[in-house]
Design a protein around this motif. Structure first.
Motif, short mmCIF file in Angstrom:
data_model
loop_
_atom_site.label_atom_id
_atom_site.label_comp_id
_atom_site.label_asym_id
_atom_site.label_seq_id
_atom_site.Cartn_x
_atom_site.Cartn_y
_atom_site.Cartn_z
N GLU A 206 0.76 -1.36 -0.10
CA GLU A 206 -0.02 -0.24 0.13
C GLU A 206 1.02 1.33 -0.17
O GLU A 206 0.57 2.03 -0.70
CB GLU A 206 -0.88 0.13 1.29
N LYS A 207 2.06 1.09 0.77
CA LYS A 207 2.66 2.62 0.71
C LYS A 207 3.58 2.54 -0.38
O LYS A 207 3.74 3.80 -0.48
CB LYS A 207 3.45 2.51 2.06
N LEU A 208 4.02 1.57 -1.18
CA LEU A 208 4.84 1.86 -2.18
C LEU A 208 3.92 2.44 -3.25
O LEU A 208 4.24 2.92 -4.28
CB LEU A 208 5.55 0.57 -2.54
N GLY A 209 2.47 1.97 -3.25
CA GLY A 209 1.36 2.58 -4.07
C GLY A 209 1.99 2.43 -5.54
O GLY A 209 2.00 1.29 -6.25
N GLN A 210 1.91 3.69 -6.20
CA GLN A 210 1.99 3.45 -7.81
C GLN A 210 0.72 2.93 -8.49
O GLN A 210 1.16 1.79 -9.49
CB GLN A 210 3.30 2.76 -8.25
N SER A 211 -0.29 3.47 -8.24
CA SER A 211 -1.61 3.08 -9.11
C SER A 211 -1.69 1.70 -9.21
O SER A 211 -1.88 1.17 -10.20
CB SER A 211 -1.42 3.78 -10.24
N GLY A 212 -1.54 0.80 -8.22
CA GLY A 212 -1.58 -0.37 -8.29
C GLY A 212 -0.83 -1.48 -8.94
O GLY A 212 -0.83 -2.61 -8.92
N GLN A 213 0.57 -0.84 -9.28
CA GLN A 213 1.41 -1.49 -9.89
C GLN A 213 2.50 -2.04 -8.96
O GLN A 213 3.42 -1.42 -8.40
CB GLN A 213 2.37 -0.50 -10.74
N SER A 214 2.09 -3.19 -8.27
CA SER A 214 2.80 -3.51 -7.13
C SER A 214 4.17 -4.32 -7.51
O SER A 214 4.11 -5.01 -8.65
CB SER A 214 1.82 -4.77 -6.42
N LEU A 215 5.28 -4.08 -6.80
CA LEU A 215 6.45 -4.84 -7.20
C LEU A 215 6.62 -5.91 -6.24
O LEU A 215 7.66 -6.61 -6.27
CB LEU A 215 7.83 -3.84 -7.03
N ILE A 216 5.69 -6.31 -5.14
CA ILE A 216 5.96 -7.35 -4.71
C ILE A 216 4.57 -8.24 -4.90
O ILE A 216 3.53 -7.90 -4.52
CB ILE A 216 5.86 -7.12 -2.94
N HIS A 217 5.04 -9.44 -5.34
CA HIS A 217 4.13 -10.33 -6.03
C HIS A 217 3.93 -11.66 -5.05
O HIS A 217 4.86 -12.15 -4.59
CB HIS A 217 4.26 -10.90 -7.33
N THR A 218 2.58 -11.98 -4.77
CA THR A 218 2.30 -13.29 -4.29
C THR A 218 2.34 -14.51 -5.22
O THR A 218 2.02 -14.79 -6.14
CB THR A 218 0.97 -13.43 -3.69
N VAL A 219 3.10 -15.56 -4.58
CA VAL A 219 3.62 -16.94 -5.42
C VAL A 219 2.83 -17.99 -4.78
O VAL A 219 3.11 -18.35 -3.55
CB VAL A 219 4.90 -17.20 -5.66
N ARG A 220 1.60 -18.06 -5.43
CA ARG A 220 0.63 -19.10 -4.57
C ARG A 220 1.39 -20.24 -4.08
O ARG A 220 1.86 -21.00 -4.73
CB ARG A 220 -0.77 -19.38 -5.43
N GLY A 221 1.15 -20.63 -2.75
CA GLY A 221 1.76 -21.90 -1.97
C GLY A 221 3.06 -21.86 -2.01
O GLY A 221 3.74 -22.72 -1.33
N SER A 222 3.99 -20.78 -2.36
CA SER A 222 5.39 -20.68 -2.31
C SER A 222 5.78 -19.40 -1.31
O SER A 222 6.85 -19.55 -0.31
CB SER A 222 6.11 -20.61 -3.29
N GLY A 223 5.25 -18.30 -1.50
CA GLY A 223 5.51 -17.00 -0.79
C GLY A 223 5.61 -15.83 -1.58
O GLY A 223 4.60 -15.52 -2.20
N TYR A 224 6.52 -14.84 -1.81
CA TYR A 224 6.50 -13.75 -2.40
C TYR A 224 7.77 -13.48 -3.09
O TYR A 224 8.84 -14.08 -2.75
CB TYR A 224 6.48 -12.63 -1.24
N VAL A 225 7.77 -12.80 -3.98
CA VAL A 225 8.89 -12.30 -4.85
C VAL A 225 8.60 -10.89 -5.30
O VAL A 225 7.84 -10.12 -5.77
CB VAL A 225 9.06 -13.11 -6.10
N MET A 226 9.91 -10.23 -5.11
CA MET A 226 9.99 -8.73 -5.56
C MET A 226 10.58 -8.41 -6.78
O MET A 226 11.62 -9.08 -7.28
CB MET A 226 10.63 -7.74 -4.63
N GLY A 227 9.85 -8.02 -7.87
CA GLY A 227 10.40 -7.52 -9.16
C GLY A 227 9.25 -6.80 -9.91
O GLY A 227 8.43 -6.86 -9.75
N ALA A 228 9.88 -6.21 -11.21
CA ALA A 228 8.90 -5.47 -11.92
C ALA A 228 7.81 -6.44 -12.55
O ALA A 228 8.00 -7.47 -12.66
CB ALA A 228 9.73 -4.87 -13.18
#
Length: 228
Positions: A206-228
């Motif tokens: 939420e704080k990183l914002g940018q019109s919903g363009q999240s850089l932190i993605h959920t990988v279902r069943g595994s965790g999270y990954v940060m990237g464009a």
């Protein structure tokens, strides 16, 4: 006033009692410690992000400490390495030092001596080992001032959110499990039922914002990954 940056140390040790003993002693002396118990995980940590110093056991599950050191040096990683091991023979010491170790201690050991040796290695290490500004896509984190910007705009984060963001940025492109986040960001080395990870990831997005363009993605069943 510029915040004082605490040294970051990676401890690769498979004995829980030794891990707790060393971690507590170093933290009491102003050194942040991340602990792993497996050689393969230790190698991944050593190669994927900068550390101020690394303590390695020689005999580890998965990959032994000498192999980790050799991988580091083959990748031109010059982080100071201290071996902490029961292998006390002269050939073992010589092998460790010849392959690039900066110091070698044998168990059992005195905690005060270990802390002193770590402090010596930190003083002798290069004062500029890695960049002070981390960047992933349009997000920047200044490790000295702890200022965060996205696309040039300031982002105000709480201390734990800063720690979480730094961990994501240091491991950008790598899927990070919930357990890894609990262990390395919150220092919880035991199973625990809590939604603290999910809550902080949500706030950080939420704080990183940018019109919903999240850089932190959920990988279902595994965790999270940060990237464009």
């Amino acid at each position: 006033m510029t915040p004082v940056t605490r040294p970051r140390l990676l401890l690769v040790e498979d004995d829980p009692a030794t891990t707790d003993y060393v971690r507590q002693g170093l933290r009491e002396n102003g050194i942040d410690v991340v602990c792993v118990a497996d050689g393969n995980d230790g190698s991944r940590q050593a190669l994927s992000q900068p550390w101020d110093i690394i303590i390695l056991d020689r005999m580890l599950p998965g990959l032994d400490g000498l192999a980790i050191l050799m991988r580091m040096r083959s990748h031109a990683i010059t982080t100071p390495v201290l071996f902490l091991t029961t292998m006390d023979g002269v050939p073992s010491r010589v092998a460790g030092l010849r392959h690039g170790a900066d110091d070698y201690m044998v168990k059992p050991f005195a905690l005060r001596e270990l802390v002193a040796r770590v402090q010596v290695l930190l003083r002798h290490a290069s004062p500029v080992r890695h960049a002070t500004v981390m960047t992933v896509a349009d997000v920047e984190l200044n490790l000295l001032t702890l200022a965060v910007t996205r696309n040039g705009e300031k982002v105000f984060l709480q201390p734990q959110e800063l720690k979480l963001l730094e961990y994501f940025m240091r491991n950008a492109g790598t899927v990070l499990s919930r357990q890894m986040l609990l262990k390395d960001v919150w220092h919880m080395d035991f199973p625990v039922r809590t939604n603290i990870v999910e809550t902080h990831v949500c706030r950080l997005r939420e704080k990183l914002g940018q019109s919903g363009q999240s850089l932190i993605h959920t990988v279902r069943g595994s965790g999270y990954v940060m990237g464009a």
